[in-house]
Design a protein around this motif. Structure first.
Motif, PDB file in Angstrom:
ATOM      1  N   THR A  33       0.849  -1.191   0.000  1.00  9.46           N
ATOM      2  CA  THR A  33       0.000   0.000   0.000  1.00  9.46           C
ATOM      3  C   THR A  33       0.882   1.237   0.000  1.00  9.46           C
ATOM      4  O   THR A  33       1.874   1.289   0.727  1.00  9.46           O
ATOM      5  N   SER A  34       0.512   2.220  -0.802  1.00  7.39           N
ATOM      6  CA  SER A  34       1.311   3.450  -0.838  1.00  7.39           C
ATOM      7  C   SER A  34       1.147   4.204   0.479  1.00  7.39           C
ATOM      8  O   SER A  34       0.114   4.106   1.147  1.00  7.39           O
ATOM      9  N   ILE A  35       2.149   4.978   0.828  1.00  6.48           N
ATOM     10  CA  ILE A  35       2.124   5.731   2.077  1.00  6.48           C
ATOM     11  C   ILE A  35       0.994   6.766   2.063  1.00  6.48           C
ATOM     12  O   ILE A  35       0.372   7.024   3.087  1.00  6.48           O
ATOM     13  N   GLU A  36       0.698   7.335   0.878  1.00  7.69           N
ATOM     14  CA  GLU A  36      -0.383   8.315   0.769  1.00  7.69           C
ATOM     15  C   GLU A  36      -1.724   7.664   1.127  1.00  7.69           C
ATOM     16  O   GLU A  36      -2.519   8.231   1.867  1.00  7.69           O
ATOM     17  N   VAL A  41      -6.183   6.502   5.159  1.00  4.95           N
ATOM     18  CA  VAL A  41      -6.911   5.542   5.991  1.00  4.95           C
ATOM     19  C   VAL A  41      -6.726   5.859   7.473  1.00  4.95           C
ATOM     20  O   VAL A  41      -7.688   5.855   8.241  1.00  4.95           O
ATOM     21  N   LEU A  42      -5.502   6.160   7.889  1.00 11.07           N
ATOM     22  CA  LEU A  42      -5.243   6.481   9.297  1.00 11.07           C
ATOM     23  C   LEU A  42      -5.958   7.759   9.730  1.00 11.07           C
ATOM     24  O   LEU A  42      -6.503   7.835  10.833  1.00 11.07           O
ATOM     25  N   LYS A  43      -5.966   8.770   8.864  1.00  8.23           N
ATOM     26  CA  LYS A  43      -6.664  10.017   9.189  1.00  8.23           C
ATOM     27  C   LYS A  43      -8.145   9.770   9.395  1.00  8.23           C
ATOM     28  O   LYS A  43      -8.751  10.310  10.315  1.00  8.23           O
ATOM     29  N   GLU A  44      -8.734   8.944   8.529  1.00 10.72           N
ATOM     30  CA  GLU A  44     -10.159   8.644   8.652  1.00 10.72           C
ATOM     31  C   GLU A  44     -10.440   7.770   9.870  1.00 10.72           C
ATOM     32  O   GLU A  44     -11.369   8.026  10.629  1.00 10.72           O
ATOM     33  N   GLN A  45      -9.626   6.732  10.054  1.00  8.81           N
ATOM     34  CA  GLN A  45      -9.865   5.782  11.140  1.00  8.81           C
ATOM     35  C   GLN A  45      -9.709   6.436  12.503  1.00  8.81           C
ATOM     36  O   GLN A  45     -10.497   6.189  13.418  1.00  8.81           O
TER      37      GLN A  45
END
Length: 124
Positions: A33-36, A41-45
């Motif tokens: 998975t690309s870092i972007e 995903v982390l910002k949303e989660q």
């Protein structure tokens, strides 16, 4: 003959040691998975972009405690949405903050998104 089951990582270590190819699984064939995408995903989660009391506290910590105390104490968590738990470096500082508790709580409650914090717990 008894066949032992190992985890994929253990099998890979054994394969490396013996000079054999590593185990191939469907998940190991997927491109990384690309870092972007991972950051999105982390910002949303974890709602990293959403305003929150935790974010407001971290951004204003030095304003609340002053430069001399801010580095010697830190927020641990907000319990039940209204109790801020603060960790301090020693008992002396804990006692000092206990005397200033009401004033500190007032400054915290004036911060954006921190009006629901009703109690401070100071631990060393």
């Amino acid at each position: 003959m008894l066949k032992m089951k190992f985890t994929k990582s253990t099998e890979d270590i054994i394969a490396d040691f013996r000079g054999l190819p590593r185990t191939v699984t469907p998940s190991s064939r997927k491109p990384p998975t690309s870092i972007e995408n991972l950051l999105v995903v982390l910002k949303e989660q974890y709602k990293l972009e959403t305003p929150s009391p935790e974010r407001s506290l971290v951004e204003n910590w030095e304003n609340v405690f002053g430069s001399s105390l801010a580095g010697r104490c830190n927020p641990v968590r907000i319990k039940d949405g209204q109790t801020l738990i603060i960790s301090v470096t020693n008992q002396t500082l804990r006692s000092e903050l206990q005397f200033q508790k009401r004033a500190i709580l007032n400054r915290i409650q004036k911060l954006e998104h921190c009006g629901n914090i009703r109690e401070l717990r100071i631990r060393s």
